[in-house]
Design an enzyme around this catalytic site. Structure first.
Site, short mmCIF file in Angstrom:
data_model
loop_
_atom_site.label_atom_id
_atom_site.label_comp_id
_atom_site.label_asym_id
_atom_site.label_seq_id
_atom_site.Cartn_x
_atom_site.Cartn_y
_atom_site.Cartn_z
N GLU A 23 0.83 -1.21 0.00
CA GLU A 23 0.00 0.00 0.00
C GLU A 23 0.86 1.26 0.00
O GLU A 23 2.01 1.26 0.47
CB GLU A 23 -0.91 0.02 1.23
N LYS A 102 -4.43 10.76 0.83
CA LYS A 102 -4.69 9.32 0.86
C LYS A 102 -6.13 9.08 0.44
O LYS A 102 -7.01 9.89 0.75
CB LYS A 102 -4.35 8.74 2.23
N VAL A 122 -5.31 0.62 3.17
CA VAL A 122 -5.49 -0.83 3.09
C VAL A 122 -6.75 -1.14 2.28
O VAL A 122 -6.75 -2.00 1.39
CB VAL A 122 -5.57 -1.46 4.50
N ASP A 158 -16.25 6.23 14.42
CA ASP A 158 -15.26 6.39 13.38
C ASP A 158 -14.67 5.01 13.12
O ASP A 158 -13.84 4.51 13.88
CB ASP A 158 -14.17 7.38 13.84
N SER A 160 -12.90 2.54 10.19
CA SER A 160 -12.22 2.56 8.90
C SER A 160 -12.89 1.66 7.88
O SER A 160 -13.35 0.56 8.20
CB SER A 160 -10.78 2.10 9.09
N ALA A 161 -12.89 2.11 6.62
CA ALA A 161 -13.38 1.29 5.52
C ALA A 161 -12.44 0.11 5.26
O ALA A 161 -12.77 -0.79 4.48
CB ALA A 161 -13.53 2.13 4.25
N ASP A 162 -11.31 0.07 5.93
CA ASP A 162 -10.45 -1.12 5.83
C ASP A 162 -11.25 -2.36 6.22
O ASP A 162 -11.08 -3.43 5.62
CB ASP A 162 -9.23 -1.01 6.77
N LYS A 179 -3.41 -0.01 13.83
CA LYS A 179 -2.71 1.19 14.31
C LYS A 179 -2.92 1.37 15.81
O LYS A 179 -4.02 1.14 16.32
CB LYS A 179 -3.23 2.46 13.65
N1 PSU Z 1 -1.36 2.50 10.21
C1 PSU Z 1 -0.40 3.39 10.49
N2 PSU Z 1 -0.27 4.44 9.67
C2 PSU Z 1 -1.10 4.65 8.61
C3 PSU Z 1 -2.11 3.71 8.33
C4 PSU Z 1 -2.19 2.67 9.15
O1 PSU Z 1 0.33 3.23 11.47
O2 PSU Z 1 -0.94 5.64 7.91
C5 PSU Z 1 -3.03 3.95 7.16
C6 PSU Z 1 -3.28 2.64 6.41
O3 PSU Z 1 -3.15 2.91 5.05
C7 PSU Z 1 -4.71 2.32 6.76
C8 PSU Z 1 -5.31 3.69 6.88
O4 PSU Z 1 -5.34 1.57 5.77
O5 PSU Z 1 -4.31 4.40 7.60
C9 PSU Z 1 -6.65 3.72 7.56
O6 PSU Z 1 -7.14 5.02 7.48
P1 PSU Z 1 -8.66 5.36 7.87
O7 PSU Z 1 -8.76 5.15 9.34
O8 PSU Z 1 -8.78 6.79 7.47
O9 PSU Z 1 -9.52 4.45 7.06
MN MN Z 2 -12.19 7.26 9.80
#
Ligand code: PSU
Ligand code: MN
Length: 324
Positions: A23, A102, A122, A158, A160-162, A179
């Protein structure tokens, strides 16, 4: 504005040879773009200290995958083109573009329309794994930590769409947990709800990203070898025909793991100050990661780089095992 699958990715998937997706959000939002600063401590041996850190990491992960017998596939967006299999020049352009943001699933189409340059989360990278070849998706993907359920979800939701992408993409994500800024217990429960097996490589607790294990970490099931992991992946997808991902949890290398608890207080302060600034939710991760690197005086950065390279290595081995 288009989707581009590189010739190399196309051919590797057709032949069934080992292949690993990587990624790019980690390059655009997760790591500094500056060169190594001695105040961070000793530069990890895989990282070229004279190069921007994110770009040096990209090269180190590429090498780690290749040295273990697989083809690395960087996935990201350049000027609105979704590239599955970025070449060196494209990857360098993305890593050094100060305007790069991103993208995830909800922001993807508009970013393409606006011809944005962006790293893929992700979730968005998993989309690339599927689009690369709908009949033969990329089965292995290495990253640092997944996104998931944020802390304080009962008052400020909140998620994540992951998790959405993990529920719907048959790829094994090799990561050191989620994370550290998340509610990890809620994230592991959510993974169970969406049908994603969470397997610890030589561990029976969910890896706490850059920190050492603690007896309160969520219990997961343990696999003792890459071969075992590969066999479970095959059963999940080929026999059971399940559409979901598998999350392989790899502990951060012991010698760089942070003492447990050293992050919690720092994180709480950073969260508080982020909330007070009232910034868009997309800024939450980069803001918190920056604050942590500062508070830990580089230790969080070193652990992050080391685990990313280690996960790329293990992903390479898994891809080889899956293609046997
Ligand atoms: N973990 C980290 N740093 C990051 C990410 C994850 O320590 O930058 C990134 C990854 O790409 C993960 C994304 O898929 O953050 C998730 O972001 P969000 O919560 O906005 O979906
Ligand atoms: Mn989010």
């Amino acid at each position: 504005m288009s989707i581009l699958v590189s010739e190399q990715v196309h051919e590797t998937l057709q032949s069934g040879a080992p292949i690993v997706a990587l990624e790019t959000a980690v390059l655009t939002s997760g790591l500094p773009r500056c060169i190594w600063n001695d105040s961070f401590g000793a530069c990890p041996s895989q990282i070229e200290s004279t190069q921007p850190i994110n770009w040096a990491l990209a090269k180190a992960m590429t090498a780690a995958v290749e040295q273990n017998g697989a083809t690395p596939v960087w996935i990201g967006m350049l000027n609105g083109t979704f590239i599955i299999g970025m070449n060196q020049e494209e990857l360098l352009e993305l890593s050094t573009d100060e305007t790069a943001t991103k993208v995830s699933l909800a922001t993807f189409a508009k970013a393409m329309y606006e011809e944005k340059t962006a790293g893929t989360t992700v979730a968005a990278t998993l989309l690339g794994c599927k689009l690369a070849n709908p009949e033969r998706p990329i089965r292995v993907f290495a990253t640092g930590g997944i996104g998931g359920v944020h802390k304080n979800w009962s008052t400020q939701l909140d998620v994540s769409a992951d998790l959405t992408a993990l529920a719907t993409t048959p790829t094994c994500v090799v990561a050191s947990g989620a994370k550290s800024i998340l509610d990890v217990h809620a994230t592991v429960e959510a993974l169970e709800t969406i049908g994603v097996p969470v397997l610890g490589m030589g561990c029976d607790r969910f890896p706490p990203f850059i920190e050492r294990f603690d007896s309160k970490d969520p219990i997961i099931s343990n696999v003792s070898s890459i071969h075992e992991l590969a066999e479970i992946c095959k059963t999940h997808w080929n026999s059971l025909k399940l559409p979901s991902a598998i999350l392989a949890g790899i502990p951060v290398p012991e010698n760089v793991a942070l003492e447990r608890g050293s992050l919690a207080e720092a994180l709480q302060k950073a969260e508080q100050s982020w909330f007070e600034k009232n910034m868009p939710s997309t800024t939450r991760t980069p803001y918190l990661l920056g604050a942590l690197a500062e508070i830990t005086q580089g230790a969080s950065l070193i652990a992050n780089l080391e685990l990313l390279c280690n996960n790329a290595k293990i992903a390479g081995k898994l891809a080889v095992s899956l293609s046997d």
